[in-house]
Structures are given as C-alpha cells and as structure tokens.
Design a protein around this motif. Structure first.
Motif, mmCIF file in Angstrom:
data_model
loop_
_atom_site.group_PDB
_atom_site.id
_atom_site.type_symbol
_atom_site.label_atom_id
_atom_site.label_comp_id
_atom_site.label_asym_id
_atom_site.label_seq_id
_atom_site.Cartn_x
_atom_site.Cartn_y
_atom_site.Cartn_z
ATOM 1 N N VAL A 250 -2.617 -2.167 -15.937
ATOM 2 C CA VAL A 250 -1.334 -2.879 -15.823
ATOM 3 C C VAL A 250 -1.498 -4.329 -16.262
ATOM 4 O O VAL A 250 -2.433 -5.017 -15.853
ATOM 5 N N LYS A 251 -0.557 -4.814 -17.089
ATOM 6 C CA LYS A 251 -0.594 -6.176 -17.614
ATOM 7 C C LYS A 251 0.355 -7.087 -16.836
ATOM 8 O O LYS A 251 1.252 -6.620 -16.125
ATOM 9 N N ILE A 252 0.166 -8.393 -17.020
ATOM 10 C CA ILE A 252 0.994 -9.370 -16.311
ATOM 11 C C ILE A 252 2.488 -9.206 -16.631
ATOM 12 O O ILE A 252 3.316 -9.188 -15.708
ATOM 13 N N PRO A 253 2.885 -9.077 -17.907
ATOM 14 C CA PRO A 253 4.320 -8.872 -18.175
ATOM 15 C C PRO A 253 4.873 -7.624 -17.492
ATOM 16 O O PRO A 253 6.056 -7.583 -17.136
ATOM 17 N N LEU B 282 -5.553 -1.826 -0.063
ATOM 18 C CA LEU B 282 -4.150 -1.984 -0.465
ATOM 19 C C LEU B 282 -3.826 -1.305 -1.793
ATOM 20 O O LEU B 282 -2.644 -1.197 -2.163
ATOM 21 N N GLU B 283 -4.833 -0.844 -2.499
ATOM 22 C CA GLU B 283 -4.622 -0.276 -3.838
ATOM 23 C C GLU B 283 -3.560 0.838 -3.879
ATOM 24 O O GLU B 283 -2.791 0.910 -4.847
ATOM 25 N N PRO B 284 -3.464 1.705 -2.868
ATOM 26 C CA PRO B 284 -2.409 2.739 -2.927
ATOM 27 C C PRO B 284 -0.991 2.180 -3.035
ATOM 28 O O PRO B 284 -0.069 2.905 -3.434
ATOM 29 N N TYR B 285 -0.825 0.901 -2.692
ATOM 30 C CA TYR B 285 0.497 0.281 -2.737
ATOM 31 C C TYR B 285 0.695 -0.576 -3.995
ATOM 32 O O TYR B 285 1.709 -1.244 -4.133
ATOM 33 N N PHE B 286 -0.296 -0.565 -4.872
ATOM 34 C CA PHE B 286 -0.199 -1.251 -6.158
ATOM 35 C C PHE B 286 0.406 -0.291 -7.188
ATOM 36 O O PHE B 286 0.489 0.923 -6.945
ATOM 37 N N PRO B 287 0.792 -0.780 -8.359
ATOM 38 C CA PRO B 287 1.263 0.125 -9.413
ATOM 39 C C PRO B 287 0.192 1.153 -9.778
ATOM 40 O O PRO B 287 -1.011 0.890 -9.668
ATOM 41 N N LYS B 288 0.629 2.324 -10.212
ATOM 42 C CA LYS B 288 -0.293 3.385 -10.619
ATOM 43 C C LYS B 288 -1.174 2.897 -11.766
ATOM 44 O O LYS B 288 -0.716 2.154 -12.634
ATOM 45 N N ASP B 289 -2.447 3.312 -11.769
ATOM 46 C CA ASP B 289 -3.406 2.906 -12.809
ATOM 47 C C ASP B 289 -3.423 1.382 -12.951
ATOM 48 O O ASP B 289 -3.288 0.838 -14.041
ATOM 49 N N VAL B 290 -3.625 0.699 -11.844
ATOM 50 C CA VAL B 290 -3.500 -0.763 -11.810
ATOM 51 C C VAL B 290 -4.438 -1.461 -12.793
ATOM 52 O O VAL B 290 -4.109 -2.540 -13.297
ATOM 53 N N VAL B 291 -5.578 -0.863 -13.112
ATOM 54 C CA VAL B 291 -6.522 -1.521 -14.028
ATOM 55 C C VAL B 291 -6.030 -1.511 -15.471
ATOM 56 O O VAL B 291 -6.662 -2.127 -16.346
#
Length: 430
Positions: A256-259, A245-254
């Motif tokens: 990305v912060k909770i806010p 599912l990672e392709p559908y997450f925000p770019k550079d997900v690692v």
C-alpha cells in the motif's frame, strides 16, 4: 583602422556579453538593474507551496521595499543533494529551508551556514525543544529559525464514527473494539501504508501507538544515559503492537502506498488515519466536506506511561548561506521569519503548526493538536535522537518493521537490529 575605435568597440562588446551572462546564484545576485533593490533566492523542498509562499513573502516585501525574494522549490526527494551542491559553490541560495536534527549536521560541519546566535534576538523566546532541531550537535549553536513543528495523533472520520455508534476511544480496549466493529462493517479501521514509498511512515505509526508503551521521555532519557537499550522488553512490546494491529490495516499493507491511504481516508473508506499534522491539509484539500476529528491514542495495557502522549518534532528551519553575497539582507529575512507576523501567515496559508511563539492556529483541529502537544508532548525519539550517525536508527527501524509486516521477522529481531545499528556510532552519556 583607428586603434582607439577598435578598443572602444571591444569594450562595448564586452559589456554586452557580460549583460547576457547567466546568473542567479548566491554570489552573483546583485541589485536589480536601475534600482538599489536586492534580490534574494530562497530554496525549499515544498513545490506544492509556491502560491502560499508568494503570498507570505509579499508581506515581507511590503515592509522591506528594497528586498525582493525569489522562492525556488525543488522535489523533496532531490532537495538534500541539490542544496548540498548549491551551498558548496557560488550558485546556492541566500536563504535555505533546512532539515532538522541529523539532517542539518552535514551542512554545519562543512561550514556552509551562518550561526544565528546573537543575530536573531527573537530566537531566545522559542521553545527549547524546537530549537534543538536547528542546532549544531557538537557546537550547540543555532543555525536556523524554526518554521514549524509536527505532532502525531489519529485523525478520524466523524461521520463514520457516528454512523457506527462509536465515540473517540477513552481506553486502548475501546479503540480495538471500535476497529473490530468498523472492520465488520466493511470499513478499513486504520489507513496505514507500508509500501516501498511509505516505509518512512512506519516509525510514525509506531510512535503514535507505541510511545506510551515503551515509556516515552523516561525511556529516551534512560537510553541517553546508557541505562536501557532498544532491546528492552518495553520497546520490543511497543513494536509488537504494530503487528497486533495489522489485521485492522489495509489488506496487503506492505504493497500500500501513501496516496492509497490518503484516498481511503478522504473518500470515507477508512475511518482512522494515524499520521502527522502535516496530512491534515492534503486530506481536506482532497475532500473539503470531510468531517475530521482528532484523538490521542490511549496507553496500551502494560504501558509505563498511563496518560495519552502526543509525540512531536521540529520540522525544519530557515538558515543563511555562509557564501551569500547579501548576508545583511538574508538576515533581515530570517529575522522576519521569527516574528508572529510570519508565523501567523505560515499557519493560516499552509495549515501547519508554526514554531513561532505566540501564534495560535486559526484551524480548530490544529489548535487541538497544539494544545495536546503543549500538555502531553514527547519527542519523536528515532527522528530527534538517532539520525546523527550511520546507520540511521530511524531508517533501520522502518526497514525492519516493513519486514515484520511482511512476515519475514519478529519484534525481538527488529529491536536487536536497531540496537546493533545505532551502537556503531551512538555513545550513551555523550
């Protein structure tokens, strides 16, 4: 100089100094000056809920005019250490908000809490699954009154779904097709964070998408009985879903912060938010006009479980300090916290799911989450069962999944790391 006069002056001075001495701990909170009213201290990790708790506790004081409750919150990240220190001495609270499951056990083992069995009769009517979070792992006694439970599901933006001709998915393939369509339209499909402050959410994301794939409650039971391990192919396949599912997450997900993800969803830049019931209130506070819906994730292909699952857990409880000088009054407070009056106030004021039996959420989305959990509920396994020892299974899992999303490991290695970690203390069949 007259010795009687000197003695009297010294006595007056001693009284004055005593009156100026600092206080406020569980052992030195007495009756308010000139009255017979007792002041109780209530500690919490919810700094954002001060106004709501003041309103809630005012209702308690109306029916208990001889008790005043001071709500004292601390930062959530610092609370565990602050509470442990407070309970070990005389400056702790009379009543404390307590973590659940494994997070509760150190306080019980240290003898710092009052067992509530036989003291709070209403606990006999609570959901047994939720009471597990307030019990001693060894002695089975109840040490807190559960205040809330959380459910896991996907929140979605109704307008974005409507604008793009998407319906809540009935199948896993429907969900993937919707994600692809949203991505093509320049919309982030899933608001997921895997940055340094957000790794604790990765087991939650896994439960939402993967609970049915690993076998849900049946797999949990097999783990407990020693028939299966975390290296089981179904559990490994459930981890692989997150990578898929990672392709559908925000770019550079690692990074990305909770806010960041809360803002993405609240501003309409992300269409779906896999999260807990706890995020509904903050999202709607950020954007009160946001039209939010909720759906349970359809089982992925190959799942042993063929119906959608809503994972959940007891969020915490309120317990009495064993060193409190006002245990009778503290017990009155926690007894009241087991009543529908408290439960309804809690649910309404804080927009949360109350653990008190018979409380119906006034918010329709919370009511839908509660219904889904009642019909298709399952434990959030890593939190409920694998935080009782070190290394903490939930913590190992989150760190390894972050590495997987960073391209540093794979689902098989994640499974192996979790199994190696928990088998250092987890003994099947115990």
């Amino acid at each position: 100089m007259n010795r009687r006069w000197i003695a009297g002056a010294i006595g007056v001075l001693a009284v004055a100094l005593a009156a100026c001495a600092p206080g406020g701990g569980a052992s030195d909170q007495g009756e308010e000056a000139g009255t017979d009213k007792v002041t109780l201290s209530l500690w919490s990790w919810r700094v954002e809920d001060v106004k709501a708790y003041e309103k809630i506790l005012a209702k308690f004081e109306e029916s208990h005019p001889k008790i005043h409750v001071e709500f004292k919150p601390f930062q959530a990240t610092e609370y565990n250490n602050i509470l442990a220190t407070g309970l070990s001495g005389t400056a702790g609270p009379d009543v404390a908000q307590l973590r659940a499951y494994g997070g509760l056990q150190p306080l019980i083992e240290a003898g710092q809490l009052v067992p509530l069995d036989g003291k709070v009769e209403a606990l006999s009517g609570f959901d047994a699954k939720l009471l597990e979070g307030a019990k001693g792992h060894t002695d089975g006694k109840i040490y807190g009154v559960p205040f809330a439970y959380q459910t896991l599901q996907v929140l979605y933006n109704k307008k974005l779904f409507g604008d793009n001709g998407i319906q809540p998915p009935a199948t896993w393939d429907d969900m993937i097709a919707a994600a692809a369509k949203l991505k093509a339209a320049g919309i982030t499909p899933f608001a997921v964070a895997a940055g340094p402050d957000a790794t604790w959410t990765l087991p939650i994301v896994h439960e939402i998408f993967g609970n049915a794939r690993y076998g849900s409650t049946a797999f949990r039971d097999a783990l407990a009985g020693g028939q299966k391990k975390f290296t089981d192919p179904d559990f490994t396949a459930s981890i692989k879903l997150i990578k898929d599912l990672e392709p559908y997450f925000p770019k550079d997900v690692v990074a990305v912060k909770i806010p960041d993800v809360q803002a993405l969803f609240a501003t309409g830049k992300a269409a779906m938010y896999p999260t807990g019931a706890f995020d509904l209130a903050p999202v709607l506070k950020a954007n009160p006009s946001l039209e939010v819906g909720v759906f349970q994730v359809p089982p992925p292909p190959g799942s042993p479980v063929t119906t959608p699952v809503t994972p959940g857990w007891a969020d915490g409880s309120f317990g009495v300090n064993a060193r409190s000088a006002h245990q009778a009054e503290a017990l009155e407070l926690v007894k009241w916290m087991a009543t529908p009056e408290f439960g309804q106030l809690y649910s309404t004021e804080l927009k949360q799911l109350s653990a008190v039996p018979g409380v119906t959420p006034s918010d329709p989305l919370l009511a839908e989450m509660a219904k889904n959990y009642a019909t298709n509920g399952a434990p959030y396994m890593l939190l409920v069962d694998f935080r009782y020892g070190q290394p903490n299974g939930d913590a190992v899992f989150r760190d390894e999944v972050q590495k997987m999303l960073a391209g540093q490991t794979d689902p098989e290695a994640v499974s192996e790391s979790v199994q190696k970690g928990v088998e250092q203390w987890f003994k099947p069949g115990n």
